[in-house]
Design a protein around this motif. Structure first.
Motif, PDB file in Angstrom:
ATOM      1  N   UNK B 102       0.506  -1.364  -0.034  1.00  0.00           N
ATOM      2  CA  UNK B 102      -0.107   0.029  -0.446  1.00  0.00           C
ATOM      3  C   UNK B 102       1.170   1.134  -0.108  1.00  0.00           C
ATOM      4  N   UNK B 103       1.171   2.004  -1.104  1.00  0.00           N
ATOM      5  CA  UNK B 103       1.592   3.452  -1.551  1.00  0.00           C
ATOM      6  C   UNK B 103       1.073   4.305  -1.492  1.00  0.00           C
ATOM      7  N   UNK B 104       1.129   5.414  -0.553  1.00  0.00           N
ATOM      8  CA  UNK B 104       0.349   7.041  -0.591  1.00  0.00           C
ATOM      9  C   UNK B 104       0.725   7.414  -1.768  1.00  0.00           C
ATOM     10  N   UNK B 105      -0.509   7.736  -2.701  1.00  0.00           N
ATOM     11  CA  UNK B 105       0.270   8.739  -4.205  1.00  0.00           C
ATOM     12  C   UNK B 105       0.791   9.976  -3.588  1.00  0.00           C
ATOM     13  N   UNK B 127       2.429   2.053   3.766  1.00  0.00           N
ATOM     14  CA  UNK B 127       3.443   3.396   3.703  1.00  0.00           C
ATOM     15  C   UNK B 127       2.294   3.885   5.333  1.00  0.00           C
ATOM     16  N   UNK B 128       3.426   4.387   6.548  1.00  0.00           N
ATOM     17  CA  UNK B 128       2.695   5.322   7.421  1.00  0.00           C
ATOM     18  C   UNK B 128       1.669   6.025   7.451  1.00  0.00           C
ATOM     19  N   UNK B 129       1.577   7.042   6.134  1.00  0.00           N
ATOM     20  CA  UNK B 129       1.308   7.720   5.781  1.00  0.00           C
ATOM     21  C   UNK B 129      -0.666   7.667   5.672  1.00  0.00           C
ATOM     22  N   UNK B 133      -6.206   6.184   7.426  1.00  0.00           N
ATOM     23  CA  UNK B 133      -6.966   5.619   5.883  1.00  0.00           C
ATOM     24  C   UNK B 133      -7.830   4.228   6.764  1.00  0.00           C
ATOM     25  N   UNK B 134      -6.675   3.566   7.414  1.00  0.00           N
ATOM     26  CA  UNK B 134      -6.824   1.849   7.203  1.00  0.00           C
ATOM     27  C   UNK B 134      -7.752   1.897   8.407  1.00  0.00           C
TER      28      UNK B 134
END
Lengths: 202, 202
Positions: B102-105, B127-129, B133-134
């Motif tokens: 899961x990579x943040x855009x 991604x921590x960021x 969202x999760x």
């Protein structure tokens, strides 16, 4: 050198495209998300802005006209938009904001580079593949007033709230909604919003 | 060499990102729009697919599970998704489809490259960021049945049509819609659809 300001919300894709453009010897590339576009434009003073119209949620807050219109220093900026043929509403808004270039997002990067050079030279550039989109944009069935009603409805406003905002009676708003539903070929109000959003009208 | 299949609908951005990835010495990069993703996956046989979840209109037709699930040849494929933190519905669907990365855009391309290497090695990468969202994805207030009702309503179906599709009475559908409106904190049905679509639930 042509100074290009690339405006796109997703950093990952924006950086990849900026790097690709920066490999051209005549392009100097800057980039920003929509929320910072206007500020960057004032500091960078680009020859043109390349903007992605699909970042709609944000660019509603930074209207395209802020980039194309006369700036605080008395001059606007040439704009090239990245668009898709199946969203005629986007194309129409871009045309109304006097964008000079229109590149299909389904194109190759080389096509965008050609467009950038042409727009930087002050010439119009329109991807042939967007032709059908422009045709649909010209055939837009809704009036400006109907669009205002629809756009408030799409944001969740009730008939009474829409009536209050636009200084209309509830009955008139209902008549507008009925006309909108009929003209868009929708089954009902929600369907009319769905169709209009899909085509980029609201 | 890690074989990567990059899935994104906009050719212009897909090619720019594919070129960026291909500059890494250990990555061999293929790419396709969503409509051709499954076919390309079978011919390319990538170590992992990198997919953009924002191309929703198309990937609804080619569900993510088609890429992650067991293929005709008895094996699925590792998937890394490009996501945004403010669309928890997307994250949840990706998690349900067993995406590994899961990579943040909003990240830099280097972050994606790190993620690709990790997922290709069979390890989870988040991604921590995307944490918030999760969290929101875990707190999703609607039941599966409510989501089905909402998703039909969002496509323009009337109460009677929804009732017919889901084998419910009209009254039950109205009760579901009232519960959905309350749970999403919406003002009315259209507002509930707007909020849910904004967060990627439907």
């Amino acid at each position: 050198m042509i100074r290009v300001l690339l405006v796109h919300d997703a950093c990952l894709l924006r950086l990849a495209l900026a790097e690709r453009l920066a490999r051209e010897p005549d392009l100097e590339v800057f980039h920003a998300p929509w929320s910072q576009a206007h500020g960057r434009q004032r500091t960078v003073r680009p020859d043109l802005c390349v903007v992605d119209l699909d970042d709609e949620s944000t660019y509603a807050l930074t209207p395209l006209t802020e980039l194309t219109g006369p700036s605080a220093h008395g001059r606007g900026c040439r704009v090239l938009v990245l668009a898709t043929a199946n969203r005629p509403g986007q194309l129409r808004r871009a045309a109304e904001a006097d964008a000079l270039g229109y590149v299909n997002k389904a194109s190759q990067p080389e096509r965008l580079i050609t467009g950038i050079r042409q727009v930087a030279a002050g010439q119009r550039f329109v991807d042939d593949s967007l032709g059908f989109g422009f045709l649909k944009a010209a055939q837009m069935p809704l009036t400006q007033r109907e669009l205002s009603v629809l756009s408030l409805a799409a944001r969740g406003a009730s008939v009474a709230e829409i009536a209050h905002s636009l200084h209309l009676s509830n009955g008139t708003v209902r008549n507008y909604m009925a006309a909108i539903t009929r003209k868009t070929g929708a089954r009902n109000r929600i369907d009319a919003i769905r169709i209009s959003q899909g085509e980029g009208w609201v």
